[in-house]
Design an enzyme around this catalytic site. Structure first.
Site, PDB file in Angstrom:
ATOM      1  CB  SER A 193      -0.912   0.011   1.233  1.00 51.18           C
ATOM      2  OG  SER A 193      -1.755   1.142   1.208  1.00 51.18           O
ATOM      3  CD  GLU A 194      -1.409   4.098  -2.904  1.00 52.29           C
ATOM      4  OE1 GLU A 194      -2.261   4.749  -3.525  1.00 52.29           O
ATOM      5  OE2 GLU A 194      -1.353   2.858  -2.930  1.00 52.29           O
ATOM      6  CG  ASN A 195      -1.020   3.573   3.667  1.00 50.10           C
ATOM      7  OD1 ASN A 195      -1.013   2.634   2.868  1.00 50.10           O
ATOM      8  ND2 ASN A 195      -1.557   3.478   4.859  1.00 50.10           N
TER       9      ASN A 195
ATOM     10  CG  HIS B 136       4.000   8.580   1.565  1.00 50.97           C
ATOM     11  ND1 HIS B 136       4.012   9.568   0.621  1.00 50.97           N
ATOM     12  CD2 HIS B 136       2.834   7.893   1.374  1.00 50.97           C
ATOM     13  CE1 HIS B 136       2.904   9.501  -0.102  1.00 50.97           C
ATOM     14  NE2 HIS B 136       2.177   8.508   0.324  1.00 50.97           N
TER      15      HIS B 136
END
Length: 213
Positions: free
Chosen positions: A47-49, A86
């Protein structure tokens, strides 16, 4: 004829993900895919977070409000999962380390173009988010979406009419009526179709020309 449910669409996509792939799931229907991958099959969800190794949604009463995906939905962490900054997460994406990204869509064109973030110049969406990075950086791009809009307009089109997210990157589409590959120089090739629907009926709900495998 009963269309595939959202869970069935996600399950079909999950069944096609090979062992060992690193996969990013966009918000919406794609997030359901993590619930349908058997625990004995190693698929690493990113997940990009900043989460690597996401598991399915938590059981009721066992939610961790600090463990979320990019869509702010609570998730679980599989054994060996980890967290990262991030910027490091986007280094994985932009560096070509993601085997597959699965996104939702407003329109997909027969040449693989994707429009999934705005429906006009006055759309209320503030920005495209990480979708452009994912569409360009992942090795493969699949889309999971409804086959038509709520008012019946086709979402599989000859050319996208909405602002584009990616150019020619989509290779497979899962809808509530069919599963289709996008073959360069040919267009949409039907791999699977909902029981009780003919190819002619599917074509009537599709702007782009359909082909059979």
């Amino acid at each position: 004829m009963t269309p595939f449910s959202r869970a069935q669409m996600a399950a079909k996509a999950a069944a096609d993900i090979p062992e060992g792939w690193v996969v990013n799931l966009g918000i919406g229907i794609p997030t359901l895919i993590a619930d349908h991958v058997p625990l004995e099959r190693e698929v690493i969800f990113q997940s990009e977070n900043g989460v690597l190794g996401m598991g399915p949604a938590p059981e009721k009463g066992r939610e961790d409000p600090w463990l979320i995906n990019a869509g702010k939905q609570m998730v679980t962490l599989r054994p060996g999962g980890s967290f990262c900054h991030h910027a490091d997460s986007f280094a994985m994406i932009r560096g070509g380390h993601i085997d597959l990204c699965v996104l939702g869509g407003f329109e997909v064109a027969e040449n693989g173009d994707l429009a999934n973030w705005a429906t006009s110049e006055n759309d209320t969406a503030p920005a495209v988010g990480g979708a452009m990075d994912l569409a360009a950086g992942a090795k493969r791009l699949w889309v999971v979406m409804e086959h038509t809009t709520k008012d019946g307009r086709p979402k599989l089109v000859r050319r996208c009419g909405y602002p584009l997210t990616a150019l020619g990157n989509v290779s497979r589409v899962y809808t509530n009526l069919a599963v289709l590959d996008i073959v360069p120089g040919l267009g949409f090739v039907v791999r699977d179709i909902v029981e009780g629907m003919s190819l002619e009926e599917l074509q009537a709900k599709t702007e782009a020309r359909l082909h059979t495998a």
